[in-house]
Enzyme design. Structure first.
Site, PDB file in Angstrom:
ATOM      1  N   LYS A  82      -5.576  16.162  -6.807  1.00 32.06           N
ATOM      2  CA  LYS A  82      -4.751  16.326  -8.003  1.00 32.06           C
ATOM      3  C   LYS A  82      -4.104  17.710  -8.056  1.00 32.06           C
ATOM      4  O   LYS A  82      -2.982  17.863  -8.554  1.00 32.06           O
ATOM      5  CB  LYS A  82      -5.590  16.072  -9.257  1.00 32.06           C
ATOM      6  N   TYR A  94     -11.290  14.585  -5.531  1.00 33.50           N
ATOM      7  CA  TYR A  94     -10.312  14.208  -6.553  1.00 33.50           C
ATOM      8  C   TYR A  94      -9.572  15.435  -7.089  1.00 33.50           C
ATOM      9  O   TYR A  94      -8.346  15.431  -7.231  1.00 33.50           O
ATOM     10  CB  TYR A  94     -11.041  13.477  -7.676  1.00 33.50           C
ATOM     11  N   ASP A 154       0.862  -1.183   0.000  1.00 34.13           N
ATOM     12  CA  ASP A 154       0.000   0.000   0.000  1.00 34.13           C
ATOM     13  C   ASP A 154       0.894   1.227   0.000  1.00 34.13           C
ATOM     14  O   ASP A 154       1.593   1.510   0.972  1.00 34.13           O
ATOM     15  CB  ASP A 154      -0.886  -0.023   1.243  1.00 34.13           C
ATOM     16  N   ILE A 155       0.876   1.996  -1.098  1.00 35.64           N
ATOM     17  CA  ILE A 155       1.805   3.125  -1.238  1.00 35.64           C
ATOM     18  C   ILE A 155       1.391   4.324  -0.400  1.00 35.64           C
ATOM     19  O   ILE A 155       2.169   5.264  -0.244  1.00 35.64           O
ATOM     20  CB  ILE A 155       2.014   3.520  -2.724  1.00 35.64           C
TER      21      ILE A 155
END
Length: 301
Positions: free
Chosen positions: A174, A170, A72-73
């Site tokens: 971003k 989102y 899991d990054i």
């Protein structure tokens, strides 16, 4: 001979879509690839299949070298394991491409804090953790007089640059990735590391659901939404050839490539003293009249 011969590359979210295309493209240019993917569903809540293993199989079938990583990054220890797996298997690390992401789309008035946290964690923390772990390694190498041509390629979005209806979580994540990238680019040049970002438009699980007509594969001719169209700029940015480019945002779609320009200082109006609130209506109207028209938020047209 490829432009990434011998380079070791980590790609997060590399089991499907853009990440898969990047992994195959790097391998085709001679890179050794760590294919990171949890096999999660689009909303990140469940696991389906073993896409990372399938991509590794494709790379090995073409004569390349690759390994699977399922960490899991967005977890600090998981990101450390990811970077260490590259070093242990291939003897080092040269490029990190952060591509993993999920969506929990909802109009802002209906968005829950859990939907906010989940998207911010995967995108933003999931960019910070692996990049920070890689930078720790590159910094240690530079101190030991073994400076590597470190490359970071992050994935932002038009939603992060311009906004997108029903994607406040989102878009914020971003936009954060875009700012993160230009900031670390300014800090890491002294140890030989560049950082750039892409804002891609291509077919993926995210875009197929949101824009099915636009993302549909044509019956013939150039497939502008093929995710493989995005990978060449990612591979080039991840190579040694791109050492003179850092802190930039590349919008890419089909065969189209451009450099997006971020916030710029506007021409100021200076009273030389504190403004009165009642004075500012005319001042603001004049400033806006001289300012560039903002790009519209996606979904408002």
């Amino acid at each position: 001979m490829g432009i990434c011969d011998g380079r070791v590359v980590i790609i997060t979210g590399a089991g499907r879509g853009l990440g898969r295309a990047h992994a195959l493209a790097f391998a085709a240019e001679g890179a050794k690839v760590v294919v990171n993917d949890l096999g999660a569903t689009l909303d990140g809540q469940d696991v389906e299949g073993t896409p990372a293993q399938e991509v590794v199989g494709e790379i090995e079938a073409m004569g390349g070298e690759a390994i699977v990583n399922g960490d899991d990054i967005s977890d600090w220890d998981g990101a450390g394991n990811l970077v260490q797996s590259a070093i242990d298997t291939f003897g080092g690390l040269d490029t990190v491409v952060t591509n993993a992401g999920i969506v929990r789309d909802r109009m802002f008035v209906n968005m829950t804090v859990d939907e906010w946290d989940a998207v911010i964690r995967v995108h933003l923390r999931g960019t910070f953790c692996p990049v920070k772990r890689a930078v720790e390694y590159w910094r240690a190498e530079a101190k030991a007089d073994r400076q590597r041509a470190g490359r970071v390629v992050t994935t932002s979005s038009g939603a992060g640059l311009m906004g997108s209806i029903a994607q406040t979580n989102y878009a914020a994540a971003k936009a954060g990735i875009a700012a993160f990238t230009i900031n670390i680019a300014a800090e890491l040049g002294r140890i030989g590391v560049t950082a750039n970002s892409i804002a891609p438009s291509a077919r993926s699980r995210m875009t197929e659901g949101a824009m099915p007509e636009m993302m549909a594969k044509p019956e013939s001719g150039f497939d502008a939404m093929d995710p493989a169209n995005i990978s060449p700029i990612v591979v080039w940015l991840g190579s040694e050839q791109s050492g003179h480019v850092t802190g930039r945002m590349f919008e890419c779609a089909g065969g189209e490539l451009s450099v997006a320009d971020g916030w710029q200082h506007g021409t100021p109006v200076d009273k030389g003293a504190r403004w009165e609130p009642s004075e500012l209506g005319k001042v603001v109207d004049d400033l806006l009249a001289e300012a560039p028209t903002p790009a519209p938020v996606y979904g408002t047209q």
